[in-house]
Design an enzyme around this catalytic site. Structure first.
Site, short mmCIF file in Angstrom:
data_model
loop_
_atom_site.label_atom_id
_atom_site.label_comp_id
_atom_site.label_asym_id
_atom_site.label_seq_id
_atom_site.Cartn_x
_atom_site.Cartn_y
_atom_site.Cartn_z
N GLU A 85 0.73 -1.32 -0.09
CA GLU A 85 -0.33 -0.07 -0.22
C GLU A 85 0.91 1.16 -0.33
OE1 GLU A 85 -3.32 -0.30 2.99
OE2 GLU A 85 -3.46 2.10 2.94
N LYS A 280 -7.63 -1.31 11.59
CA LYS A 280 -6.43 -2.10 9.95
C LYS A 280 -5.86 -0.81 9.99
CE LYS A 280 -5.61 -1.57 5.45
NZ LYS A 280 -5.04 -0.87 4.30
N ASP A 296 4.54 -14.48 11.43
CA ASP A 296 3.17 -14.76 10.96
C ASP A 296 1.65 -13.95 11.50
OD1 ASP A 296 0.58 -16.04 10.68
OD2 ASP A 296 0.74 -17.80 11.81
N HIS A 393 -2.36 10.29 0.18
CA HIS A 393 -3.08 9.01 -0.29
C HIS A 393 -2.75 9.00 -1.66
CE1 HIS A 393 -4.65 4.90 0.63
NE2 HIS A 393 -4.72 5.04 -0.81
C1 MEV Z 1 -5.99 2.94 5.04
O1 MEV Z 1 -4.96 1.54 4.85
C2 MEV Z 1 -6.21 3.27 6.29
C3 MEV Z 1 -6.74 3.71 6.84
O2 MEV Z 1 -8.24 4.36 6.40
C4 MEV Z 1 -6.39 4.47 8.94
C5 MEV Z 1 -8.14 5.01 9.66
O3 MEV Z 1 -8.64 5.53 8.97
O4 MEV Z 1 -7.43 5.29 10.11
C6 MEV Z 1 -6.33 5.15 6.61
#
Ligand code: MEV
Length: 437
Positions: A85, A280, A296, A393
Site C-alpha cells: 500500500e 486496520k 505470522d 494517499h
Molecule cells: C488505510 O489503509 C488506513 C486508514 O483508513 C486508517 C484509518 O482510517 O484510520 C487511513
C-alpha cells in the site's frame, strides 16, 4: 481442457507450470513468462523459497521499505516494512519524525504468556473428571519433559495447566488449558507438540483409571491446538507531550487539534464501523513489520482483532486523552511473535530486517511492533482530521496511476511536478497524460 489432476504435487516445478498454462491459459506462453520472470536469478535463494511451501511455482514480491527516525524507549530505530500500500511507509516515517522531537514512543511488555488447549469430550460425571484431572495434572506436565527441556533452559516452558468445564455449552465438552512461555520463538510448533503429547497422556491415564466406567475411559480428543488469542501476551505503546509542543496544524489551534483527535478516537471506541477501519490502519504498520521480520501476521491479526472485541463490542485498540495540559495517545495489544524459529532463520530478508533492528529479542520486537502500530494510527487520524486522507494517499498513489496508464519517464517527471499543486485522481492524471503526449 483438464481442470482436475491427482498427484500434482509430485510434478516438477516446470511440469506444474506447463500443466497450468495448458489447462487454464490455453497454452498462452506469455503467462508462463510472467511466472519465470519472477524466479530469482540466484538459484540458492530461489530454492529456499521453493521449499517454504507446497506447489511453489514462482515468487510474489512485496516492496521492502524503511521508516526512519523511530525513537522507542530512547533507542533509535529504522523500521523495515514489507507492504504494497503506497502511503503506509510514508505515514510511518512522518509519525516517527513527529514524535522523535517529542520524547519518542514509550513501550512496555505487560505479559508474555501464551495458551493452548486440548479440547475433549468426557461422557460421565463432571466431578469424576475434575478429581481425575487433579490426580494426573502433574503427570501431564511431566509427559512433556523431553519436549520442554530446551525451552526451559531458554527461560520458557509450561507455566500453568488447568481443566475448564465447558459442558454447559456442548455436552461433555472440557478443555485442558495450558499456559506457555516460549522465550524468543513464537512457539506455535512447540506449543502444539506439547499439547498433542498431553492429549496422548490424558487418554492413557484415563484408560488406566480404575474409578472411570468403561464409557468414561473413552475420552474423545477433539483437537489439540494453541490459541492465537493471547490476551496475556500483551504490550503497551504510548506517546505524550504538552499540548503546546504539538505541531501547528493549519486552520486550528493546538487545543482544537487535540480535542478533534480525541473525538476521532472516541468515535472509533463507540462505533464498530469506524473501529474496524481505525484498527486496520494500526495493522498497516504492524503487518508490514511482521512480514518483513518473517512472522505470522495472520496469527497476530486474528488475536488483535479478537482483543478489540474483548468487552463484547468491536472497538478501537487505541485511546487518547488530555491530562494536565498534556496530550496522551496509547494502545495496548496482544502480540505473539518470535525472533528465532519458523522461517525467520531461513528467509534472508527476514534475517536482514532483524539485523536492521539490531537483533531484538521477542519482547523488544513486541515493543517495536506496538510503536509501529501506534505511529500508523497517529498518522492516519492526524491526516483524517486535518487535510483528509486522500491528499497524502493520492500523492503516494500517483506513481501507481502513472504506471497503470503506461506513462513514459518524461511524462512521469512532468506529472509529479504538475500534481504537486493539483488534485490527483485517476481521471485528472489520465487527462494530464492526454494533454502531455
Ligand atoms: C488505510 O489503509 C488506513 C486508514 O483508513 C486508517 C484509518 O482510517 O484510520 C487511513
Amino acid at each position: 481442457m483438464k481442470r482436475k489432476i491427482f498427484g500434482f504435487s509430485k510434478l516438477s516445478k516446470i511440469e506444474k507450470i506447463d500443466w497450468i498454462i495448458k489447462n487454464f491459459f490455453n497454452n498462452d506462453i506469455s503467462k508462463k513468462k510472467i511466472l519465470i520472470d519472477y524466479w530469482n536469478s540466484n538459484k540458492k535463494i530461489q530454492s529456499i523459497h521453493d521449499e517454504f511451501i507446497e506447489n511453489s511455482i514462482s515468487n510474489f514480491y512485496l516492496p521492502l521499505g524503511v521508516a526512519p527516525n523511530f525513537i522507542i524507549n530512547g533507542k533509535d530505530y529504522i523500521l523495515p516494512m514489507a507492504i504494497e500500500e503506497s502511503s503506509v511507509v510514508a505515514a510511518s516515517s512522518r509519525a516517527a519524525k513527529y514524535w522523535s522531537t517529542r520524547g519518542g514512543f514509550k513501550t512496555e511488555v505487560l505479559g508474555v504468556e501464551k495458551i493452548g488447549h486440548v479440547h475433549f469430550i468426557f461422557n460421565g460425571q463432571n466431578k469424576k473428571i475434575i478429581n481425575f484431572f487433579k490426580i494426573i495434572k502433574d503427570k501431564l506436565i511431566e509427559s512433556t519433559s523431553d519436549l520442554t527441556k530446551n525451552m526451559i533452559s531458554r527461560g520458557g516452558g509450561i507455566t500453568s495447566i488447568s481443566l475448564i468445564n465447558k459442558s454447559n455449552k456442548l455436552k461433555g465438552y472440557f478443555q485442558i488449558e495450558v499456559g506457555f512461555k516460549t522465550a524468543n520463538s513464537m512457539g506455535a510448533n512447540f506449543i502444539n507438540t506439547c499439547l498433542e503429547k498431553i492429549a496422548e497422556k490424558l487418554l492413557l491415564e484415563a484408560k488406566n483409571y480404575d474409578l472411570f466406567s468403561k464409557n468414561e475411559k473413552k475420552i474423545e480428543i477433539i483437537m489439540s491446538i494453541l490459541s492465537n488469542y493471547v490476551p496475556k501476551c500483551i504490550v503497551k505503546a504510548s506517546v505524550s507531550c504538552p499540548i503546546r509542543s504539538l505541531e501547528s496544524e493549519s486552520n486550528m489551534t493546538k487545543k482544537e487539534f487535540c480535542d478533534k483527535f480525541i473525538k476521532a478516537v472516541k468515535i472509533a471506541e463507540i462505533d464498530p464501523h469506524r473501529a474496524v477501519t481505525n484498527n486496520k490502519g494500526i495493522m498497516n504498520g504492524i503487518d508490514a513489520l511482521l512480514i518483513a521480520t518473517g512472522n505470522d501476521f495472520r496469527a497476530v491479526d486474528a488475536g488483535i482483532h479478537a482483543y478489540a472485541s474483548r468487552n463484547g463490542q468491536y472497538s478501537s485498540l487505541s485511546t487518547a486523552w488530555i491530562k494536565n495540559e498534556e496530550f496522551n495517545f496509547q494502545m495496548t495489544i496482544p502480540i505473539s511473535v518470535g525472533t528465532i524459529g519458523g522461517i525467520i532463520n531461513l528467509h534472508p530478508m527476514a534475517k536482514w530486517s532483524l539485523d536492521l533492528l539490531n537483533n531484538p529479542n521477542s519482547n523488544e520486537l513486541m515493543e517495536i511492533l506496538s510503536a509501529a502500530g501506534l505511529a500508523q494510527n497517529f498518522a492516519a487520524i492526524r491526516s483524517l482530521i486535518t487535510s483528509g486522507i486522500q491528499k497524502g494517499h493520492m500523492k503516494m498513489h500517483l506513481l501507481n496511476i502513472l504506471n497503470q496508464l503506461k506513462a513514459t519517464s518524461i511524462q512521469k517527471k512532468k506529472a509529479i511536478n504538475y500534481f504537486k499543486k493539483n488534485k490527483i485522481s485517476f481521471n485528472s492524471v489520465s487527462n494530464f497524460l492526454k494533454n502531455n503526449l
